[in-house]
Each structure stands twice: as C-alpha cells, then as structure tokens.
Design a protein around this motif. Structure first.
Motif, PDB file in Angstrom:
ATOM      1  N   GLY A  22      -2.126 -11.567  -7.658  1.00 58.91           N
ATOM      2  CA  GLY A  22      -1.955 -12.098  -8.994  1.00 58.91           C
ATOM      3  C   GLY A  22      -0.742 -11.588  -9.737  1.00 58.91           C
ATOM      4  N   THR A  23       0.163 -10.919  -9.048  1.00 58.25           N
ATOM      5  CA  THR A  23       1.363 -10.391  -9.683  1.00 58.25           C
ATOM      6  C   THR A  23       2.544 -10.523  -8.720  1.00 58.25           C
ATOM      7  N   THR A  24       3.708 -10.096  -9.153  1.00 56.15           N
ATOM      8  CA  THR A  24       4.878 -10.048  -8.283  1.00 56.15           C
ATOM      9  C   THR A  24       4.996  -8.648  -7.710  1.00 56.15           C
ATOM     10  N   ALA A  25       4.852  -8.547  -6.393  1.00 56.91           N
ATOM     11  CA  ALA A  25       4.924  -7.261  -5.719  1.00 56.91           C
ATOM     12  C   ALA A  25       6.328  -7.038  -5.171  1.00 56.91           C
ATOM     13  N   LEU A  99      -3.425  -5.873  -2.442  1.00 62.19           N
ATOM     14  CA  LEU A  99      -1.957  -5.908  -2.387  1.00 62.19           C
ATOM     15  C   LEU A  99      -1.466  -5.993  -0.946  1.00 62.19           C
ATOM     16  N   LEU A 100      -2.137  -5.314  -0.051  1.00 59.33           N
ATOM     17  CA  LEU A 100      -1.754  -5.372   1.358  1.00 59.33           C
ATOM     18  C   LEU A 100      -1.999  -6.758   1.939  1.00 59.33           C
ATOM     19  N   SER A 101      -3.054  -7.417   1.502  1.00 56.75           N
ATOM     20  CA  SER A 101      -3.310  -8.780   1.956  1.00 56.75           C
ATOM     21  C   SER A 101      -2.176  -9.707   1.546  1.00 56.75           C
ATOM     22  N   GLY A 102      -1.669  -9.527   0.331  1.00 57.33           N
ATOM     23  CA  GLY A 102      -0.524 -10.322  -0.110  1.00 57.33           C
ATOM     24  C   GLY A 102       0.714 -10.054   0.722  1.00 57.33           C
TER      25      GLY A 102
END
Length: 236
Positions: A22-25, A99-102
């Motif tokens: 849901g964010t820009t990583a 976050l790792l999934s993204g």
C-alpha cells in the motif's frame, strides 16, 4: 546479535522504487553481467540496508542472479545495537512479510528475471524473515537464512514450498545450536521438507566482513559457495 556500537556513516542504499504494502517501497537492485537471470531477494540485518547488504546483492548479481534488497526500514540505518533493536521491534513481522511480498511481485514482473519463482537470502533479522516469508509465500522456492533470528512465534510451515539451506555459528549466543534440531523437526513435520542446517565454528554474523570482530573468512567462503550452488540448483 551484538550490542557493540556501529556507525555506518552512510544512508541506506536505494536505487529502485516499487509498490508494496500500500505504499511506495525502495530497494537496491543489481543485475548480472548477462542482463538477466533467476530472481533472488536479499533481506537486511537489523542494522538496515547497509554497505554489507548492498555488497551481498552485488555479489549475487555477479553469480548470475537478478538480486533485489528491499529496504524494510524506509531509508533508516541504525548506528548502534540499541537503535537497531528498536528499529527491528518497530517492524511487525506481518508488516515485514507484506513488504517482502511486494518485493517478490516486483522482481517476478521484471523482464530480466528468468525464473518463475525466487530465492530468498537473509541475515540475522533478515534470516528470520527468510523463514517467515518462505512459510507464507509459495513463490519462494529456495530459502537461505544466515543465523536467522525468529521473533516471537515460530512460523506455520504447512504451506512451505521452498527448500531450505541454513547457516549458523556454533558460538552464536542469539541462536543456540540446540535450538536447530527442534526447528528442523517442526519444518519437516509441518511441510514434509527437511531443511539443511549447517553449523560453522563461528560467531553470530560471521558472514559480515564489515565486522572484523566476528567475521570468519573460511566459514563465510564455505557458506557462500554452497549458497550460490543451492540457488542455482533450485532456480536455474
């Protein structure tokens, strides 16, 4: 994990952005000399996305992998053990896995990535996240925790698809070697997969050549060669 003060003197390494959770990583991406190869996620220690993690990412790229180290701390790097502990504790395991999934989404969408699944290599906190990620994401087919610290409850490995190669130090006070057989038994009983846990005559963080007080060159060399061979065997 050491409480010895550690000054990095540099911000986190970042050269790519991607949508995640849901964010820009942000993350650090390295491509192999050929320009394409199997995908591998590199997961940071509790210090953050440091020179050491960027170097591991580059080394994997030189071995033929498209390697991505996602920045789980959003650009922050710890300067001592107390700060690193706080930052690790401020990152819930569920959020880290999200976050790792993204990062896996981003890696597998890249045209440079030739594999249908990914490998995951992590250190200390990141080694624990390797196991959490592999337990929940069937797209991870090769999991390599280096002295992985499991925070809280042991993952549910019933959905595990990845083969596991783990590297641990026999003098590691954070991860007693007698904790490995029960963990191995749990993984095998829940998934049918028997992990290959290897123990070296070394301390915690023995692979980190930026910490000469614990770095063990011989153990590091053996662990690295077996890791590269394992990743190629599982991913191509």
């Amino acid at each position: 994990m050491s409480e010895t003060p550690r000054s990095t003197g540099a911000p986190a390494h970042q050269n790519v952005t991607f949508p995640s959770g849901g964010t820009t990583a942000h993350g650090y991406l390295a491509l192999p000399p050929s320009g394409q190869g199997p995908g591998v996620i590199v997961i940071q220690e509790w210090w953050g996305l440091t020179d050491h993690i960027a170097d591991v990412t580059e080394r994997l790229a030189k071995e033929g992998f498209v390697a991505l180290a996602p920045d789980l701390y959003g650009g922050n790097v710890a300067h001592d053990g107390a700060e690193a502990l706080r930052m690790m504790q401020d990152l819930p395991v569920s959020r880290g896995v999200e976050l790792l999934s993204g990062a896996v989404d981003h890696l597998l969408a890249m045209p440079e990535v030739t594999s249908a699944a990914v490998g995951s290599v992590g250190f200390c906190m990141g080694g624990g996240f390797v196991l959490y990620q592999a337990a929940t994401d069937s797209r991870v087919h090769a999991a390599v925790p280096f002295y992985g610290v499991i925070q809280g409850e042991t993952p549910d490995f019933s959905g595990l698809k990845a083969q596991i190669l783990g590297h641990y130090g026999e003098r590691d006070g954070a991860i007693p070697v007698d904790s490995l057989p029960p963990l191995s038994d749990t993984i095998r009983e829940q998934s049918g997969i028997t992990p290959d846990f290897r123990v070296y005559p070394a301390d915690h963080a023995f692979f980190n050549d930026g910490r000469p007080e614990v770095h063990d060159p011989e153990s590091s060399s053996k662990a690295w060669r077996s890791t590269v061979d394992f990743l190629h065997a599982q991913l191509g």
